[in-house]
Design a protein around this motif. Structure first.
Motif, short mmCIF file in Angstrom:
data_model
loop_
_atom_site.label_atom_id
_atom_site.label_comp_id
_atom_site.label_asym_id
_atom_site.label_seq_id
_atom_site.Cartn_x
_atom_site.Cartn_y
_atom_site.Cartn_z
N ASP A 295 0.65 -1.16 -0.10
CA ASP A 295 0.11 -0.01 0.04
C ASP A 295 0.85 1.34 -0.11
O ASP A 295 0.36 2.24 0.46
CB ASP A 295 -1.07 -0.03 1.32
CG ASP A 295 -0.14 -0.20 2.65
OD1 ASP A 295 1.13 0.00 2.63
OD2 ASP A 295 -1.02 -0.02 3.57
N SER A 296 2.04 1.27 -0.21
CA SER A 296 3.14 2.25 -0.57
C SER A 296 4.02 2.31 -1.78
O SER A 296 4.16 0.80 -2.14
CB SER A 296 3.93 2.43 0.98
OG SER A 296 4.57 1.52 1.18
N ARG B 124 2.51 1.82 -5.96
CA ARG B 124 1.99 0.78 -4.94
C ARG B 124 0.91 -0.24 -5.74
O ARG B 124 0.47 0.09 -6.69
CB ARG B 124 1.19 1.56 -3.97
CG ARG B 124 0.17 2.44 -4.57
CD ARG B 124 -0.94 3.10 -3.32
NE ARG B 124 -1.66 1.98 -2.95
CZ ARG B 124 -2.87 2.12 -2.29
NH1 ARG B 124 -3.11 3.22 -1.87
NH2 ARG B 124 -3.27 1.10 -1.58
N TYR C 1 -2.78 -2.12 -5.16
CA TYR C 1 -4.09 -1.79 -4.64
C TYR C 1 -4.77 -3.22 -4.37
O TYR C 1 -5.32 -4.25 -5.42
CB TYR C 1 -4.94 -1.16 -5.57
CG TYR C 1 -4.51 0.46 -5.71
CD1 TYR C 1 -4.82 1.26 -4.93
CD2 TYR C 1 -3.66 0.56 -6.76
CE1 TYR C 1 -4.56 2.59 -5.10
CE2 TYR C 1 -3.25 2.07 -7.11
CZ TYR C 1 -3.71 2.93 -6.03
OH TYR C 1 -3.16 4.22 -6.39
N ASP D 243 -7.89 -4.64 -1.54
CA ASP D 243 -8.76 -4.38 -0.49
C ASP D 243 -9.93 -4.81 -0.64
O ASP D 243 -10.34 -5.24 -1.61
CB ASP D 243 -8.52 -2.59 -0.18
CG ASP D 243 -8.74 -2.53 1.50
OD1 ASP D 243 -9.54 -3.20 2.06
OD2 ASP D 243 -8.29 -1.59 1.85
N ARG E 92 -13.41 0.04 -0.23
CA ARG E 92 -12.10 0.79 0.18
C ARG E 92 -11.08 0.81 -0.93
O ARG E 92 -10.62 1.80 -1.10
CB ARG E 92 -11.51 0.08 1.35
CG ARG E 92 -12.03 0.45 2.75
CD ARG E 92 -11.18 -0.05 3.72
NE ARG E 92 -11.13 -1.46 4.00
CZ ARG E 92 -11.64 -2.32 4.48
NH1 ARG E 92 -12.82 -1.88 5.33
NH2 ARG E 92 -11.35 -3.68 4.72
N LEU E 93 -11.26 -0.15 -1.99
CA LEU E 93 -10.43 -0.26 -3.08
C LEU E 93 -10.89 0.85 -3.94
O LEU E 93 -10.27 1.67 -4.45
CB LEU E 93 -10.80 -1.40 -3.62
CG LEU E 93 -9.64 -1.88 -5.05
CD1 LEU E 93 -8.34 -1.87 -4.43
CD2 LEU E 93 -9.91 -3.38 -5.37
N GLU F 291 -12.36 3.71 -3.00
CA GLU F 291 -11.98 5.06 -2.66
C GLU F 291 -10.49 5.11 -2.81
O GLU F 291 -10.10 6.43 -2.97
CB GLU F 291 -12.29 4.90 -1.13
CG GLU F 291 -11.69 6.21 -0.30
CD GLU F 291 -12.19 6.17 1.15
OE1 GLU F 291 -11.69 7.19 1.89
OE2 GLU F 291 -12.91 5.25 1.51
N ASP F 292 -9.60 4.25 -2.89
CA ASP F 292 -8.13 4.48 -2.98
C ASP F 292 -7.85 4.88 -4.44
O ASP F 292 -7.04 5.64 -4.84
CB ASP F 292 -7.38 3.26 -2.82
CG ASP F 292 -7.33 3.07 -0.99
OD1 ASP F 292 -7.41 4.13 -0.23
OD2 ASP F 292 -6.94 1.97 -0.62
N LEU F 293 -8.58 3.96 -5.13
CA LEU F 293 -8.46 4.18 -6.63
C LEU F 293 -8.76 5.75 -7.28
O LEU F 293 -8.47 6.19 -8.08
CB LEU F 293 -9.09 3.15 -7.66
CG LEU F 293 -8.23 1.80 -7.41
CD1 LEU F 293 -9.27 0.60 -8.00
CD2 LEU F 293 -7.01 1.79 -8.09
N ALA G 183 -8.31 8.28 -5.87
CA ALA G 183 -7.15 9.27 -5.46
C ALA G 183 -6.22 9.03 -6.37
O ALA G 183 -5.43 9.88 -6.14
CB ALA G 183 -7.10 9.31 -4.07
N ASP G 184 -6.08 8.22 -7.32
CA ASP G 184 -4.89 8.14 -8.13
C ASP G 184 -4.92 8.87 -9.13
O ASP G 184 -5.82 8.82 -10.24
CB ASP G 184 -4.80 6.73 -8.40
CG ASP G 184 -3.61 6.07 -9.18
OD1 ASP G 184 -3.32 7.05 -10.12
OD2 ASP G 184 -2.92 5.17 -8.90
#
Length: 338
Positions: free
Chosen positions: A266-267, A282, A284, A286, A290-291, A293-295, A297-298
């Motif tokens: 995750d980093s 990183r 991904y 999850d 949550r996946l 949400e993270d994607l 922000a990419d």
């Protein structure tokens, strides 16, 4: 809408636990994966090329076979190392694969990555010219490849040929109309991305990036894409280019997913590649919410029109189709990719 494809590194190993135990396995499973991915609605099947390794090496027989077994999915590479290539022979191979597929070839080329052997391109009969580096040689091969791919005649015909010739200078055959616009350059730096734009190639932003600012990988990659598009506009090309980024994305849908990828990276990672500092993106992995949400922000994914999912091909066709299906069903729609 974003085009989504898979990118397979094409590993094989006879070691215990591998579902891809031979070169025959990886070739046949690559075809089956492309067929299954097309059935799921994926847009592209892309393959990495490495020489002197237990990986996919000669792309054109595979691309032709995939093209013959499928109807819609794009077929491509990410990337072919141009230090190793004879541009003329490559044009014949690429033209044949493209015609077999009905014009679906998306050919990713580049200077290549660190090698398994010392100066492996010398074993293929290629030598840098006086004062050239191997990177210069790759660009020279690329420029000749792009020029000849236009389909203009350049070779003087024999006055007494075996078969009748059309009038004028002869070109390489088979020629596939439109393939020139489907060539991509794999770039790990801003400078090479700008060069690719000037040459009229689409951009495959690499799985690693020269660390030029110290920022997060996705931010540096987004800056690279913006620099590429600015250079494209400045060059005055008359079409819209395509841009891809590659990501390892794994929705954790069941216990098998959690076993394989529950401790996802995750980093970003920092390393040294060919004497330069590189930043690696990183992974991904999850639960889908949550996946998403993270994607979201990419920034580089947002900038690109094409996303290539790096798949763990040694886990077998069925598992990789499960991963692709999970992304298409549970992740892509929420992000507006579908």
């Amino acid at each position: 809408m974003k085009k989504i494809g898979f990118l397979s590194f094409g590993h094989w190993s006879p070691d215990r636990g591998s579902k891809v135990r031979s070169a025959s396995d990886v070739l046949l499973q690559s075809i089956d994966l492309a067929v299954g991915a097309e059935d799921l609605g994926l847009d592209g099947a892309y393959f990495r090329v490495h020489h002197f390794a237990r990986q996919l090496a000669s792309p054109f027989p595979l691309l032709a076979a995939v093209g013959a077994r499928t109807d819609r999915i794009e077929i491509g590479t990410g990337v072919i190392d141009m230090r190793y290539e004879n541009p003329h022979y490559m044009i014949e191979d690429a033209g044949s694969a493209d015609l077999i597929s009905g014009g679906r070839l998306q050919l990713g080329i580049s200077r290549g990555s660190p090698e398994q052997v010392i100066e492996g391109w010398r074993h293929f009969g290629h030598e840098p010219a006086e004062g050239e580096t191997d990177q210069d040689m790759a660009r020279r091969h690329t420029e000749l490849f792009l020029e000849r791919l236009e389909g203009k005649g350049f070779a003087r015909p024999n006055p007494r040929p075996m078969f009748p010739n059309p009038p004028g200078l002869l070109r390489l055959e088979p020629h596939s109309e439109g393939l020139r616009e489907r060539i991509w350059w794999g770039s790990a730096s801003n400078e090479t991305a700008i060069w690719a734009a000037r040459m009229g190639m689409n951009l495959q932003s690499s799985t690693l990036k020269v660390d030029e600012t110290g920022e997060a990988f996705h931010l540096q990659q987004a800056r690279q894409i913006r620099a590429y598009r600015a250079a494209w506009a400045e060059a005055g090309h008359d079409r819209t280019p395509r841009v891809s980024v590659s990501r390892s994305i794994f929705p954790l849908m069941n216990d098998t997913d959690r076993m394989y990828f529950g401790r996802g990276n995750d980093s970003d990672q920092i390393g040294q590649i060919d004497n330069f500092r590189a930043v690696f993106g990183r992974g991904y992995a999850d639960e889908p919410d949550r996946l998403i949400e993270d994607l979201h922000a990419d920034e580089a994914i947002a900038e690109a029109d094409t996303l290539l999912l790096t798949v763990p091909n040694m886990l077998g066709v069925d598992y990789n189709l499960h991963v692709i299906d999970s992304i298409l069903r549970h992740v892509a729609p929420a992000l507006g990719w579908r």
